[in-house]
Enzyme design. Sequence first.
Site, mmCIF file in Angstrom:
data_model
loop_
_atom_site.group_PDB
_atom_site.id
_atom_site.type_symbol
_atom_site.label_atom_id
_atom_site.label_comp_id
_atom_site.label_asym_id
_atom_site.label_seq_id
_atom_site.Cartn_x
_atom_site.Cartn_y
_atom_site.Cartn_z
ATOM 1 N N THR A 120 0.819 -1.205 0.000
ATOM 2 C CA THR A 120 0.000 0.000 0.000
ATOM 3 C C THR A 120 0.859 1.264 0.000
ATOM 4 O O THR A 120 1.989 1.251 0.518
ATOM 5 C CB THR A 120 -0.917 -0.001 1.252
ATOM 6 O OG1 THR A 120 -1.429 1.309 1.453
ATOM 7 C CG2 THR A 120 -0.178 -0.403 2.513
ATOM 8 N N TYR A 144 -1.141 -0.474 10.778
ATOM 9 C CA TYR A 144 -1.505 -1.148 9.521
ATOM 10 C C TYR A 144 -0.377 -0.997 8.495
ATOM 11 O O TYR A 144 0.101 -1.986 7.925
ATOM 12 C CB TYR A 144 -2.811 -0.551 8.963
ATOM 13 C CG TYR A 144 -3.057 -0.913 7.509
ATOM 14 C CD1 TYR A 144 -3.370 -2.212 7.142
ATOM 15 C CD2 TYR A 144 -2.945 0.052 6.492
ATOM 16 C CE1 TYR A 144 -3.570 -2.551 5.790
ATOM 17 C CE2 TYR A 144 -3.147 -0.272 5.164
ATOM 18 C CZ TYR A 144 -3.455 -1.573 4.815
ATOM 19 O OH TYR A 144 -3.645 -1.898 3.496
HETATM 20 N N1 LIG Z 1 -8.830 -1.550 -0.636
HETATM 21 C C1 LIG Z 1 -7.809 -0.699 -0.800
HETATM 22 O O1 LIG Z 1 -7.997 0.480 -1.157
HETATM 23 C C2 LIG Z 1 -6.384 -1.150 -0.533
HETATM 24 C C3 LIG Z 1 -5.355 -0.212 -0.670
HETATM 25 C C4 LIG Z 1 -4.047 -0.631 -0.444
HETATM 26 C C5 LIG Z 1 -3.780 -1.949 -0.114
HETATM 27 N N2 LIG Z 1 -4.788 -2.846 0.030
HETATM 28 C C6 LIG Z 1 -4.453 -4.233 0.397
HETATM 29 O O2 LIG Z 1 -5.108 -5.093 -0.507
HETATM 30 C C7 LIG Z 1 -5.495 -6.301 0.143
HETATM 31 C C8 LIG Z 1 -6.959 -6.573 -0.115
HETATM 32 O O3 LIG Z 1 -7.723 -5.477 0.384
HETATM 33 P P1 LIG Z 1 -9.307 -5.478 0.263
HETATM 34 O O4 LIG Z 1 -9.782 -4.091 0.250
HETATM 35 O O5 LIG Z 1 -9.699 -6.408 -0.826
HETATM 36 O O6 LIG Z 1 -9.701 -6.121 1.682
HETATM 37 P P2 LIG Z 1 -10.830 -7.190 2.024
HETATM 38 O O7 LIG Z 1 -11.011 -7.137 3.501
HETATM 39 O O8 LIG Z 1 -12.016 -7.003 1.161
HETATM 40 O O9 LIG Z 1 -10.130 -8.565 1.606
HETATM 41 C C9 LIG Z 1 -9.235 -9.249 2.445
HETATM 42 C C10 LIG Z 1 -9.621 -10.714 2.408
HETATM 43 O O10 LIG Z 1 -8.678 -11.464 3.169
HETATM 44 C C11 LIG Z 1 -9.359 -12.394 3.995
HETATM 45 N N3 LIG Z 1 -8.474 -12.644 5.144
HETATM 46 C C12 LIG Z 1 -8.053 -11.759 6.071
HETATM 47 N N4 LIG Z 1 -7.237 -12.366 6.957
HETATM 48 C C13 LIG Z 1 -7.136 -13.664 6.563
HETATM 49 C C14 LIG Z 1 -6.421 -14.797 7.058
HETATM 50 N N5 LIG Z 1 -5.683 -14.697 8.157
HETATM 51 N N6 LIG Z 1 -6.515 -15.965 6.401
HETATM 52 C C15 LIG Z 1 -7.284 -16.060 5.280
HETATM 53 N N7 LIG Z 1 -7.995 -15.039 4.767
HETATM 54 C C16 LIG Z 1 -7.915 -13.846 5.411
HETATM 55 C C17 LIG Z 1 -10.666 -11.718 4.334
HETATM 56 O O11 LIG Z 1 -11.680 -12.648 4.699
HETATM 57 C C18 LIG Z 1 -10.987 -11.005 3.030
HETATM 58 O O12 LIG Z 1 -11.733 -11.828 2.156
HETATM 59 C C19 LIG Z 1 -5.140 -6.139 1.609
HETATM 60 O O13 LIG Z 1 -3.921 -6.812 1.852
HETATM 61 C C20 LIG Z 1 -4.972 -4.645 1.768
HETATM 62 O O14 LIG Z 1 -4.038 -4.323 2.785
HETATM 63 C C21 LIG Z 1 -6.098 -2.476 -0.172
#
Ligand SMILES: NC(=O)c1ccc[n+]([C@@H]2O[C@H](COP(=O)([O-])OP(=O)(O)OC[C@H]3O[C@@H](n4cnc5c(N)ncnc54)[C@H](O)[C@@H]3O)[C@@H](O)[C@H]2O)c1
Length: 335
Positions: A120, A144
């Site tokens: 991120t 985070y």
């Molecule tokens: N959404 C954004 O704008 C954004 C920006 C920068 C980085 N990210 C990164 O992208 C990734 C996805 O983000 P997102 O918005 O899709 O989040 P999200 O919460 O929709 O998806 C995360 C998924 O991981 C699963 N999960 C979490 N911990 C787990 C574990 N221990 N074992 C198995 N499954 C697990 C959750 O059930 C969920 O389905 C994350 O790593 C986040 O840090 C997202």
Amino acid sequence: MKSASKHVIVAGGAGYVGSHTCLALARAGYIPVVYDNLSNGHRDFVQWGPFVEGDIQDTENLAEAFQMYAPVGVLHFAALIEVGESVKDPISFYRNNVTGAISLIECAKTYGVPLVFSSTCATYGTPAYLPMDEVHEQTPLNPYGRTKLVVEQALSDLRQYSNYPSIALRYFNAAGADPEGRIGEWHEPETHAIPIALDNALGIRSGFSINGDDYETRDGTCIRDYVHVLDLAEAHVKALERLLDGHLGGAFNLGTGNGTSVRELVETIKSVTGKSFDVQIAPRRMGDSPVLIANREKAETELEWRPRRNITEIITDAWNWHQKLRAKTHPDSLA
Ligand SMILES: NC(=O)c1ccc[n+]([C@@H]2O[C@H](COP(=O)([O-])OP(=O)(O)OC[C@H]3O[C@@H](n4cnc5c(N)ncnc54)[C@H](O)[C@@H]3O)[C@@H](O)[C@H]2O)c1
């Protein structure tokens, strides 16, 4: 199940960015195997391949999934993502995002397959210059961001000392949805600006807060770099293929290089939805940078990735999805 097929393990593939990446993988001829504990994901987002329910910290269950599907690579999205929660409960974030990632990385390394990691722009902290490139200093402002940086550093050490290939993709603001409305953004609780504004457009929430209108930006509100989730998804396929081509990898920004202010975002949302809603000015939030914009040259040169969708397409696709979502979750409020 072992075959010469092109299975890819997608940890966290039942979540927002992961599910869209499954769609992009399927379009590119891969079979995404979603591995997710459903802590924040949605079972019905798994539409393009098999589902294995499990936690990335459960090494036995992970090993079974690797044995069963013999993946060519791993995409790692599974993490806790809510910054405010990370301040309240850092232990859970370090356990899930760092211990969990190490467990998954170790498994992928043991099976000899490369890994793409969701990082991120929050790893950069306050911008020293704009747009931010990949060599910008990384001083995250919250637990985070620090959990993400620790994993990036572990991957960097593994590239340097163990020749283990991986790519860290530093997303700016992921937004939008599958244009066909099958999947989209659905976080509980929702803290992202666009779905909150769309709830206002639907009358489910009343009042959208702009946190600070006295920043030194063109209209006083914060500027962010919104990138369509399907553009992000396509970048993951390119990153995976670069590693499968034998490159060792590294870190890449994923953003458009264009900024949208919060006021401009609200105006675009009102125009696309055709709905008006109240907007209040609230105090600045601690830790918010006035401007975050990506320099995306490295991704363009080395991954041959270029975002194709603009902010109006982002909002149009998000609106299409959001109406379907709320018809399911809030049927009475939409009457
Ligand atoms: N959404 C954004 O704008 C954004 C920006 C920068 C980085 N990210 C990164 O992208 C990734 C996805 O983000 P997102 O918005 O899709 O989040 P999200 O919460 O929709 O998806 C995360 C998924 O991981 C699963 N999960 C979490 N911990 C787990 C574990 N221990 N074992 C198995 N499954 C697990 C959750 O059930 C969920 O389905 C994350 O790593 C986040 O840090 C997202």
